[in-house]
Design a protein around this motif. Sequence first.
Motif, PDB file in Angstrom:
ATOM      1  N   MET A  31       1.150  -1.216   0.267  1.00 42.98           N
ATOM      2  CA  MET A  31       0.007   0.079   0.017  1.00 42.98           C
ATOM      3  C   MET A  31       1.080   1.342  -0.109  1.00 42.98           C
ATOM      4  SD  MET A  31      -3.340   0.687  -0.048  1.00 42.98           S
ATOM      5  CE  MET A  31      -3.477   2.095  -0.778  1.00 42.98           C
ATOM      6  N   ARG A  69      -8.177  -7.764  -0.277  1.00 45.19           N
ATOM      7  CA  ARG A  69      -9.820  -8.472  -0.657  1.00 45.19           C
ATOM      8  C   ARG A  69     -10.116  -9.636   0.203  1.00 45.19           C
ATOM      9  NH1 ARG A  69      -8.990 -10.452  -6.235  1.00 45.19           N
ATOM     10  NH2 ARG A  69      -8.762 -12.676  -5.198  1.00 45.19           N
ATOM     11  N   ASP A  70      -9.234 -10.245   0.592  1.00 47.67           N
ATOM     12  CA  ASP A  70      -9.538 -11.486   1.211  1.00 47.67           C
ATOM     13  C   ASP A  70      -9.401 -11.393   2.866  1.00 47.67           C
ATOM     14  OD1 ASP A  70      -9.066 -13.195  -1.332  1.00 47.67           O
ATOM     15  OD2 ASP A  70      -7.274 -12.084  -1.042  1.00 47.67           O
ATOM     16  N   ASN A 124      -7.440   1.449   0.837  1.00 46.50           N
ATOM     17  CA  ASN A 124      -6.815  -0.097   1.292  1.00 46.50           C
ATOM     18  C   ASN A 124      -6.656  -0.894  -0.004  1.00 46.50           C
ATOM     19  OD1 ASN A 124      -9.490  -0.961   0.492  1.00 46.50           O
ATOM     20  ND2 ASN A 124     -10.171  -1.245   2.662  1.00 46.50           N
ATOM     21  N   LEU A 125      -6.338  -1.986   0.211  1.00 54.69           N
ATOM     22  CA  LEU A 125      -5.974  -2.810  -0.874  1.00 54.69           C
ATOM     23  C   LEU A 125      -7.217  -3.993  -1.317  1.00 54.69           C
ATOM     24  CD1 LEU A 125      -2.088  -4.158  -0.031  1.00 54.69           C
ATOM     25  CD2 LEU A 125      -3.138  -2.588  -2.068  1.00 54.69           C
ATOM     26  N   ALA A 126      -8.485  -3.518  -0.982  1.00 56.52           N
ATOM     27  CA  ALA A 126      -9.564  -4.416  -1.116  1.00 56.52           C
ATOM     28  C   ALA A 126      -9.526  -4.736  -2.698  1.00 56.52           C
ATOM     29  CB  ALA A 126     -10.847  -3.494  -1.082  1.00 56.52           C
ATOM     30  N   GLY A 127      -8.957  -4.256  -3.595  1.00 55.73           N
ATOM     31  CA  GLY A 127      -8.912  -4.578  -5.363  1.00 55.73           C
ATOM     32  C   GLY A 127      -7.954  -5.574  -5.422  1.00 55.73           C
ATOM     33  N   PHE A 128      -7.102  -6.130  -4.259  1.00 59.08           N
ATOM     34  CA  PHE A 128      -5.865  -7.052  -4.592  1.00 59.08           C
ATOM     35  C   PHE A 128      -6.242  -8.195  -3.780  1.00 59.08           C
ATOM     36  CE2 PHE A 128      -2.403  -4.531  -6.687  1.00 59.08           C
ATOM     37  CZ  PHE A 128      -3.234  -3.296  -6.994  1.00 59.08           C
ATOM     38  N   GLY A 129      -6.118  -9.446  -4.249  1.00 62.25           N
ATOM     39  CA  GLY A 129      -6.174 -10.586  -3.914  1.00 62.25           C
ATOM     40  C   GLY A 129      -4.878 -11.255  -3.152  1.00 62.25           C
ATOM     41  N   LYS A 170      -3.090 -13.880  -3.873  1.00 63.42           N
ATOM     42  CA  LYS A 170      -1.985 -14.210  -4.909  1.00 63.42           C
ATOM     43  C   LYS A 170      -1.321 -13.084  -5.582  1.00 63.42           C
ATOM     44  CE  LYS A 170      -4.958 -16.811  -7.856  1.00 63.42           C
ATOM     45  NZ  LYS A 170      -5.249 -17.591  -8.862  1.00 63.42           N
ATOM     46  N   SER A 171      -1.938 -12.141  -5.794  1.00 55.42           N
ATOM     47  CA  SER A 171      -1.241 -10.834  -6.420  1.00 55.42           C
ATOM     48  C   SER A 171      -0.428 -10.454  -5.296  1.00 55.42           C
ATOM     49  CB  SER A 171      -2.225 -10.087  -6.813  1.00 55.42           C
ATOM     50  OG  SER A 171      -3.228 -10.481  -7.567  1.00 55.42           O
ATOM     51  N   LEU A 177       3.501 -10.051  -5.743  1.00 55.11           N
ATOM     52  CA  LEU A 177       3.800  -8.487  -5.750  1.00 55.11           C
ATOM     53  C   LEU A 177       5.153  -8.374  -4.934  1.00 55.11           C
ATOM     54  CD1 LEU A 177       1.067  -6.137  -6.270  1.00 55.11           C
ATOM     55  CD2 LEU A 177       3.341  -6.074  -7.666  1.00 55.11           C
TER      56      LEU A 177
END
Lengths: 197, 197
Positions: A16, A105-106, A130-135, A137-138, A142
Amino acid sequence: MNACVLYSGGKDSSIMAVILQKLEYKVELRTVNFGLLPSWKAAAQSAENLGFKHRILEADETILQEGVEIILKDGYPNNGLNHIHQQILQIAAENYPVIADGIRRDDRVPKLDLNKIRSFEDSKDVEYLNLAGFGYKSIDKLSKNLFKLKNELTNINNNSDYEIEIRYLIDQLRGDETASRIFPEHMQSRVIGWREK
Amino acid sequence: MNACVLYSGGKDSSIMAVILQKLEYKVELRTVNFGLLPSWKAAAQSAENLGFKHRILEADETILQEGVEIILKDGYPNNGLNHIHQQILQIAAENYPVIADGIRRDDRVPKLDLNKIRSFEDSKDVEYLNLAGFGYKSIDKLSKNLFKLKNELTNINNNSDYEIEIRYLIDQLRGDETASRIFPEHMQSRVIGWREK
Protein backbone atom coordinates in the motif's frame (compact mmCIF):
# COMPACT_ATOMS: atom_id res chain seq x y z
CA MET A 1 -1.02 15.29 -0.58
CA ASN A 2 0.01 13.79 2.76
CA ALA A 3 -1.05 10.19 3.25
CA CYS A 4 -0.68 8.11 6.39
CA VAL A 5 -0.28 4.35 5.95
CA LEU A 6 -0.99 2.34 9.09
CA TYR A 7 2.09 0.19 8.95
CA SER A 8 3.04 -3.18 10.42
CA GLY A 9 6.16 -4.02 8.43
CA GLY A 10 4.22 -6.77 6.64
CA LYS A 11 3.84 -7.12 2.91
CA ASP A 12 0.28 -5.75 2.68
CA SER A 13 0.91 -2.39 4.30
CA SER A 14 4.28 -2.18 2.51
CA ILE A 15 2.62 -2.61 -0.89
CA MET A 16 0.00 0.00 0.00
CA ALA A 17 2.82 2.39 0.90
CA VAL A 18 4.61 1.73 -2.38
CA ILE A 19 1.45 2.27 -4.45
CA LEU A 20 0.69 5.60 -2.76
CA GLN A 21 4.26 6.81 -3.08
CA LYS A 22 4.29 5.96 -6.78
CA LEU A 23 0.99 7.83 -7.17
CA GLU A 24 2.82 10.90 -5.81
CA TYR A 25 1.33 11.06 -2.31
CA LYS A 26 3.69 12.21 0.44
CA VAL A 27 3.64 8.99 2.43
CA GLU A 28 4.22 8.69 6.15
CA LEU A 29 4.17 5.26 7.74
CA ARG A 30 2.66 5.12 11.22
CA THR A 31 2.83 2.12 13.53
CA VAL A 32 0.31 1.96 16.35
CA ASN A 33 1.58 1.50 19.88
CA PHE A 34 -0.36 1.48 23.16
CA GLY A 35 2.67 1.96 25.41
CA LEU A 36 2.86 -1.57 26.83
CA LEU A 37 5.67 -2.99 24.70
CA PRO A 38 8.04 -1.55 22.07
CA SER A 39 6.41 -3.72 19.42
CA TRP A 40 6.71 -0.91 16.85
CA LYS A 41 10.44 -1.57 16.43
CA ALA A 42 10.17 -4.23 13.73
CA ALA A 43 7.96 -1.99 11.59
CA ALA A 44 10.29 0.97 12.11
CA GLN A 45 13.15 -1.16 10.85
CA SER A 46 11.21 -2.28 7.76
CA ALA A 47 10.25 1.33 7.02
CA GLU A 48 13.84 2.49 7.37
CA ASN A 49 15.11 -0.27 5.11
CA LEU A 50 12.59 0.77 2.44
CA GLY A 51 13.45 4.45 2.87
CA PHE A 52 10.04 5.59 4.09
CA LYS A 53 9.43 8.22 6.75
CA HIS A 54 8.13 6.43 9.84
CA ARG A 55 6.66 7.41 13.18
CA ILE A 56 4.94 5.70 16.06
CA LEU A 57 1.24 6.44 16.37
CA GLU A 58 0.81 6.54 20.14
CA ALA A 59 -2.68 5.51 21.15
CA ASP A 60 -4.30 5.49 24.55
CA GLU A 61 -4.18 2.18 26.39
CA THR A 62 -7.92 2.40 27.00
CA ILE A 63 -8.49 1.56 23.31
CA LEU A 64 -6.46 -1.61 23.77
CA GLN A 65 -8.34 -2.42 26.98
CA GLU A 66 -11.71 -2.02 25.24
CA GLY A 67 -10.56 -4.28 22.41
CA VAL A 68 -9.28 -6.92 24.82
CA GLU A 69 -12.52 -6.81 26.78
CA ILE A 70 -14.46 -7.57 23.59
CA ILE A 71 -12.02 -10.33 22.62
CA LEU A 72 -12.24 -12.01 26.03
CA LYS A 73 -16.03 -11.78 26.03
CA ASP A 74 -16.24 -13.23 22.48
CA GLY A 75 -13.48 -15.81 22.85
CA TYR A 76 -12.20 -14.87 19.39
CA PRO A 77 -10.39 -11.78 18.12
CA ASN A 78 -12.45 -10.40 15.21
CA ASN A 79 -14.73 -7.85 16.86
CA GLY A 80 -12.07 -6.63 19.26
CA LEU A 81 -9.58 -6.13 16.43
CA ASN A 82 -12.21 -4.26 14.40
CA HIS A 83 -12.97 -2.05 17.38
CA ILE A 84 -9.31 -1.19 17.86
CA HIS A 85 -8.74 -0.53 14.16
CA GLN A 86 -11.73 1.78 13.89
CA GLN A 87 -10.54 3.81 16.87
CA ILE A 88 -7.07 4.08 15.34
CA LEU A 89 -8.50 5.32 12.05
CA GLN A 90 -10.29 8.08 13.96
CA ILE A 91 -6.99 9.14 15.54
CA ALA A 92 -5.13 9.09 12.24
CA ALA A 93 -7.89 11.21 10.68
CA GLU A 94 -7.02 14.07 13.02
CA ASN A 95 -3.70 14.60 11.27
CA TYR A 96 -3.95 13.35 7.71
CA PRO A 97 -6.30 14.01 4.78
CA VAL A 98 -5.63 10.51 3.41
CA ILE A 99 -5.46 7.39 5.58
CA ALA A 100 -4.58 3.98 4.19
CA ASP A 101 -4.00 0.49 5.51
CA GLY A 102 -3.01 -2.88 4.09
CA ILE A 103 -6.42 -4.53 4.30
CA ARG A 104 -6.81 -6.65 1.20
CA ARG A 105 -9.67 -8.33 -0.65
CA ASP A 106 -9.50 -11.61 1.26
CA ASP A 107 -9.01 -10.20 4.75
CA ARG A 108 -11.78 -10.91 7.20
CA VAL A 109 -10.41 -8.84 10.07
CA PRO A 110 -9.87 -5.99 10.57
CA LYS A 111 -12.41 -5.01 7.95
CA LEU A 112 -14.70 -2.05 7.37
CA ASP A 113 -17.90 -2.43 5.40
CA LEU A 114 -18.87 0.10 2.75
CA ASN A 115 -21.20 2.04 5.05
CA LYS A 116 -18.55 2.32 7.79
CA ILE A 117 -16.00 3.55 5.25
CA ARG A 118 -18.37 6.19 3.85
CA SER A 119 -19.37 7.35 7.31
CA PHE A 120 -15.69 7.56 8.33
CA GLU A 121 -14.72 9.53 5.22
CA ASP A 122 -17.67 11.93 5.46
CA SER A 123 -17.59 12.57 9.20
CA LYS A 124 -13.84 13.25 9.23
CA ASP A 125 -13.55 14.79 5.75
CA VAL A 126 -10.77 12.36 4.84
CA GLU A 127 -10.11 9.75 2.20
CA TYR A 128 -9.64 6.12 3.21
CA LEU A 129 -7.75 3.73 0.93
CA ASN A 130 -6.91 0.05 1.20
CA LEU A 131 -5.95 -2.98 -0.88
CA ALA A 132 -9.49 -4.34 -1.32
CA GLY A 133 -8.88 -4.61 -5.06
CA PHE A 134 -5.97 -7.01 -4.59
CA GLY A 135 -6.20 -10.71 -3.66
CA TYR A 136 -3.69 -12.79 -1.74
CA LYS A 137 -2.17 -14.34 -4.87
CA SER A 138 -1.38 -10.93 -6.32
CA ILE A 139 -0.06 -9.60 -3.01
CA ASP A 140 2.21 -12.64 -2.64
CA LYS A 141 3.65 -12.32 -6.12
CA LEU A 142 4.01 -8.56 -5.94
CA SER A 143 5.74 -8.67 -2.57
CA LYS A 144 8.21 -11.30 -3.78
CA ASN A 145 8.94 -9.17 -6.81
CA LEU A 146 9.37 -5.92 -4.89
CA PHE A 147 10.76 -6.85 -1.47
CA LYS A 148 13.27 -8.92 0.41
CA LEU A 149 11.07 -10.94 2.80
CA LYS A 150 11.73 -12.93 5.93
CA ASN A 151 9.43 -15.78 6.98
CA GLU A 152 9.47 -16.55 10.67
CA LEU A 153 7.37 -17.45 13.68
CA THR A 154 5.80 -14.26 14.94
CA ASN A 155 7.06 -12.75 18.20
CA ILE A 156 7.55 -9.43 19.98
CA ASN A 157 10.77 -8.69 18.12
CA ASN A 158 9.51 -9.19 14.60
CA ASN A 159 5.80 -8.27 14.70
CA SER A 160 4.24 -4.83 15.02
CA ASP A 161 0.59 -5.85 14.69
CA TYR A 162 -2.03 -5.03 17.33
CA GLU A 163 -1.76 -8.70 18.30
CA ILE A 164 1.47 -8.34 20.27
CA GLU A 165 0.18 -5.87 22.84
CA ILE A 166 -3.23 -7.57 22.92
CA ARG A 167 -1.54 -10.86 23.85
CA TYR A 168 0.56 -9.10 26.48
CA LEU A 169 -2.49 -7.48 28.09
CA ILE A 170 -4.46 -10.75 28.04
CA ASP A 171 -1.50 -12.48 29.71
CA GLN A 172 -1.43 -9.81 32.40
CA LEU A 173 -5.15 -10.12 33.02
CA ARG A 174 -5.42 -13.90 32.86
CA GLY A 175 -1.95 -15.39 33.37
CA ASP A 176 -2.97 -18.59 31.60
CA GLU A 177 -3.18 -20.03 28.07
CA THR A 178 -5.98 -17.68 26.93
CA ALA A 179 -3.78 -15.50 24.73
CA SER A 180 -2.16 -18.49 23.00
CA ARG A 181 -5.55 -20.07 22.43
CA ILE A 182 -7.03 -16.92 20.86
CA PHE A 183 -3.86 -16.05 18.92
CA PRO A 184 -2.14 -19.35 18.06
CA GLU A 185 1.53 -19.24 17.11
CA HIS A 186 1.84 -18.62 13.36
CA MET A 187 4.30 -17.87 10.62
CA GLN A 188 4.50 -14.36 9.21
CA SER A 189 6.36 -12.79 6.35
CA ARG A 190 8.05 -9.51 7.11
CA VAL A 191 9.51 -6.98 4.68
CA ILE A 192 13.18 -6.44 5.44
CA GLY A 193 14.11 -4.31 2.41
CA TRP A 194 13.90 -3.92 -1.36
CA ARG A 195 14.64 -6.94 -3.48
CA GLU A 196 17.97 -6.58 -5.25
CA LYS A 197 17.62 -6.63 -9.04
CA MET B 1 4.21 -10.28 -15.64
CA ASN B 2 1.73 -9.41 -18.41
CA ALA B 3 -1.39 -7.68 -17.22
CA CYS B 4 -4.45 -6.78 -19.27
CA VAL B 5 -6.43 -3.73 -18.18
CA LEU B 6 -9.94 -3.58 -19.63
CA TYR B 7 -9.81 -0.01 -20.79
CA SER B 8 -12.43 2.63 -21.58
CA GLY B 9 -10.30 5.78 -21.67
CA GLY B 10 -11.96 6.96 -18.45
CA LYS B 11 -10.16 7.93 -15.29
CA ASP B 12 -10.82 4.70 -13.38
CA SER B 13 -9.28 2.29 -15.87
CA SER B 14 -6.50 4.81 -16.57
CA ILE B 15 -5.54 4.93 -12.88
CA MET B 16 -5.61 1.13 -12.69
CA ALA B 17 -3.25 1.01 -15.67
CA VAL B 18 -0.89 3.52 -14.06
CA ILE B 19 -0.80 1.61 -10.77
CA LEU B 20 0.01 -1.69 -12.46
CA GLN B 21 2.67 -0.14 -14.66
CA LYS B 22 4.31 1.45 -11.64
CA LEU B 23 4.22 -1.93 -9.87
CA GLU B 24 6.26 -3.27 -12.79
CA TYR B 25 3.59 -5.27 -14.60
CA LYS B 26 3.81 -5.29 -18.41
CA VAL B 27 0.52 -3.54 -19.05
CA GLU B 28 -1.61 -3.95 -22.15
CA LEU B 29 -4.80 -1.94 -22.42
CA ARG B 30 -7.68 -3.72 -24.15
CA THR B 31 -10.93 -2.11 -25.21
CA VAL B 32 -13.89 -4.37 -25.82
CA ASN B 33 -15.68 -4.15 -29.12
CA PHE B 34 -18.55 -6.26 -30.48
CA GLY B 35 -18.14 -5.22 -34.10
CA LEU B 36 -21.20 -2.97 -34.36
CA LEU B 37 -19.53 0.44 -34.04
CA PRO B 38 -15.91 1.65 -33.84
CA SER B 39 -16.53 2.82 -30.26
CA TRP B 40 -13.02 1.70 -29.25
CA LYS B 41 -11.44 4.71 -30.96
CA ALA B 42 -11.72 7.15 -28.04
CA ALA B 43 -10.02 4.67 -25.70
CA ALA B 44 -7.30 3.95 -28.25
CA GLN B 45 -6.58 7.66 -28.44
CA SER B 46 -6.39 8.01 -24.64
CA ALA B 47 -4.07 5.02 -24.45
CA GLU B 48 -1.82 6.42 -27.16
CA ASN B 49 -1.67 9.82 -25.46
CA LEU B 50 -0.60 8.13 -22.21
CA GLY B 51 1.95 5.95 -24.00
CA PHE B 52 0.35 2.61 -23.22
CA LYS B 53 0.20 -0.35 -25.55
CA HIS B 54 -3.41 -0.73 -26.68
CA ARG B 55 -5.44 -3.29 -28.60
CA ILE B 56 -9.09 -3.94 -29.33
CA LEU B 57 -10.54 -6.96 -27.56
CA GLU B 58 -12.90 -8.31 -30.20
CA ALA B 59 -15.82 -10.11 -28.62
CA ASP B 60 -18.62 -12.05 -30.25
CA GLU B 61 -21.80 -10.10 -30.85
CA THR B 62 -23.81 -12.86 -29.14
CA ILE B 63 -22.42 -11.66 -25.77
CA LEU B 64 -23.81 -8.21 -26.50
CA GLN B 65 -27.12 -9.70 -27.61
CA GLU B 66 -27.40 -11.71 -24.38
CA GLY B 67 -26.67 -8.61 -22.33
CA VAL B 68 -29.21 -6.54 -24.23
CA GLU B 69 -31.84 -9.25 -23.83
CA ILE B 70 -31.35 -9.13 -20.04
CA ILE B 71 -31.43 -5.32 -20.02
CA LEU B 72 -34.65 -5.16 -22.04
CA LYS B 73 -36.29 -7.80 -19.85
CA ASP B 74 -35.22 -5.97 -16.65
CA GLY B 75 -35.80 -2.43 -17.89
CA TYR B 76 -32.54 -1.35 -16.25
CA PRO B 77 -28.93 -2.04 -17.19
CA ASN B 78 -27.25 -3.59 -14.12
CA ASN B 79 -27.67 -7.33 -14.68
CA GLY B 80 -27.04 -7.10 -18.39
CA LEU B 81 -23.85 -5.09 -17.88
CA ASN B 82 -22.67 -7.58 -15.27
CA HIS B 83 -23.37 -10.45 -17.66
CA ILE B 84 -21.36 -8.80 -20.43
CA HIS B 85 -18.47 -7.91 -18.13
CA GLN B 86 -18.22 -11.45 -16.76
CA GLN B 87 -18.10 -12.89 -20.27
CA ILE B 88 -15.39 -10.42 -21.24
CA LEU B 89 -13.29 -11.37 -18.20
CA GLN B 90 -13.48 -15.00 -19.33
CA ILE B 91 -12.17 -14.04 -22.77
CA ALA B 92 -9.36 -11.91 -21.34
CA ALA B 93 -8.36 -14.81 -19.07
CA GLU B 94 -7.48 -16.90 -22.12
CA ASN B 95 -4.52 -14.65 -22.91
CA TYR B 96 -3.35 -12.98 -19.72
CA PRO B 97 -2.30 -14.21 -16.25
CA VAL B 98 -3.45 -10.93 -14.71
CA ILE B 99 -6.70 -9.16 -15.64
CA ALA B 100 -7.66 -5.80 -14.21
CA ASP B 101 -10.43 -3.27 -14.63
CA GLY B 102 -11.30 0.14 -13.24
CA ILE B 103 -14.14 -0.96 -10.95
CA ARG B 104 -13.85 1.12 -7.80
CA ARG B 105 -15.22 0.93 -4.26
CA ASP B 106 -18.41 2.86 -4.96
CA ASP B 107 -19.33 1.25 -8.27
CA ARG B 108 -22.54 -0.70 -8.31
CA VAL B 109 -22.23 -2.02 -11.84
CA PRO B 110 -20.43 -3.84 -13.27
CA LYS B 111 -19.43 -5.48 -10.03
CA LEU B 112 -18.26 -8.94 -9.02
CA ASP B 113 -18.86 -10.23 -5.52
CA LEU B 114 -16.09 -11.97 -3.61
CA ASN B 115 -17.29 -15.47 -4.47
CA LYS B 116 -17.48 -14.69 -8.19
CA ILE B 117 -13.97 -13.23 -8.11
CA ARG B 118 -12.53 -16.27 -6.34
CA SER B 119 -14.31 -18.65 -8.66
CA PHE B 120 -13.05 -16.70 -11.69
CA GLU B 121 -9.45 -16.63 -10.42
CA ASP B 122 -9.42 -20.32 -9.48
CA SER B 123 -11.19 -21.72 -12.54
CA LYS B 124 -9.01 -19.76 -14.96
CA ASP B 125 -5.80 -19.75 -12.90
CA VAL B 126 -5.52 -15.97 -13.22
CA GLU B 127 -5.34 -12.99 -10.92
CA TYR B 128 -8.08 -10.36 -11.01
CA LEU B 129 -7.39 -6.83 -9.77
CA ASN B 130 -9.54 -3.73 -9.52
CA LEU B 131 -9.84 -0.39 -7.70
CA ALA B 132 -12.14 -1.62 -4.91
CA GLY B 133 -9.80 -0.05 -2.34
CA PHE B 134 -10.28 3.44 -3.82
CA GLY B 135 -13.35 5.66 -3.40
CA TYR B 136 -14.66 8.27 -5.80
CA LYS B 137 -13.09 11.21 -3.92
CA SER B 138 -9.63 9.66 -4.19
CA ILE B 139 -10.11 8.73 -7.84
CA ASP B 140 -11.24 12.26 -8.66
CA LYS B 141 -8.27 13.89 -6.95
CA LEU B 142 -5.76 11.39 -8.30
CA SER B 143 -7.02 11.71 -11.86
CA LYS B 144 -6.85 15.51 -11.72
CA ASN B 145 -3.32 15.26 -10.40
CA LEU B 146 -2.15 12.72 -12.99
CA PHE B 147 -4.11 13.39 -16.15
CA LYS B 148 -5.40 16.00 -18.53
CA LEU B 149 -9.16 15.39 -18.50
CA LYS B 150 -12.02 16.41 -20.74
CA ASN B 151 -15.58 16.65 -19.42
CA GLU B 152 -18.25 16.28 -22.05
CA LEU B 153 -21.60 14.74 -22.85
CA THR B 154 -21.00 11.11 -23.71
CA ASN B 155 -21.38 10.01 -27.35
CA ILE B 156 -20.04 7.50 -29.87
CA ASN B 157 -16.94 9.56 -30.55
CA ASN B 158 -15.76 10.01 -26.99
CA ASN B 159 -16.97 6.92 -25.10
CA SER B 160 -15.67 3.36 -25.35
CA ASP B 161 -17.84 1.78 -22.64
CA TYR B 162 -20.13 -1.18 -23.33
CA GLU B 163 -22.95 1.36 -23.25
CA ILE B 164 -22.38 2.67 -26.76
CA GLU B 165 -22.87 -0.60 -28.60
CA ILE B 166 -25.66 -1.63 -26.20
CA ARG B 167 -27.56 1.56 -27.04
CA TYR B 168 -26.98 0.97 -30.74
CA LEU B 169 -28.32 -2.58 -30.59
CA ILE B 170 -31.34 -1.53 -28.52
CA ASP B 171 -32.08 1.19 -31.07
CA GLN B 172 -31.89 -1.36 -33.88
CA LEU B 173 -34.25 -3.72 -32.06
CA ARG B 174 -36.74 -1.17 -30.80
CA GLY B 175 -36.35 1.99 -32.85
CA ASP B 176 -37.87 4.09 -30.05
CA GLU B 177 -36.82 5.90 -26.87
CA THR B 178 -35.94 2.72 -24.96
CA ALA B 179 -32.16 3.18 -25.16
CA SER B 180 -32.33 6.82 -24.03
CA ARG B 181 -34.60 5.88 -21.15
CA ILE B 182 -32.31 3.08 -19.90
CA PHE B 183 -29.11 5.04 -20.55
CA PRO B 184 -29.92 8.73 -20.03
CA GLU B 185 -27.57 11.31 -21.53
CA HIS B 186 -24.79 12.05 -19.01
CA MET B 187 -21.49 13.84 -18.57
CA GLN B 188 -18.31 11.85 -18.56
CA SER B 189 -14.71 12.69 -17.91
CA ARG B 190 -12.22 11.28 -20.36
CA VAL B 191 -8.44 11.06 -20.05
CA ILE B 192 -6.79 12.85 -22.95
CA GLY B 193 -3.17 12.76 -21.76
CA TRP B 194 -0.78 13.31 -18.87
CA ARG B 195 -1.13 16.49 -16.91
CA GLU B 196 1.72 18.89 -17.62
CA LYS B 197 3.76 19.70 -14.49
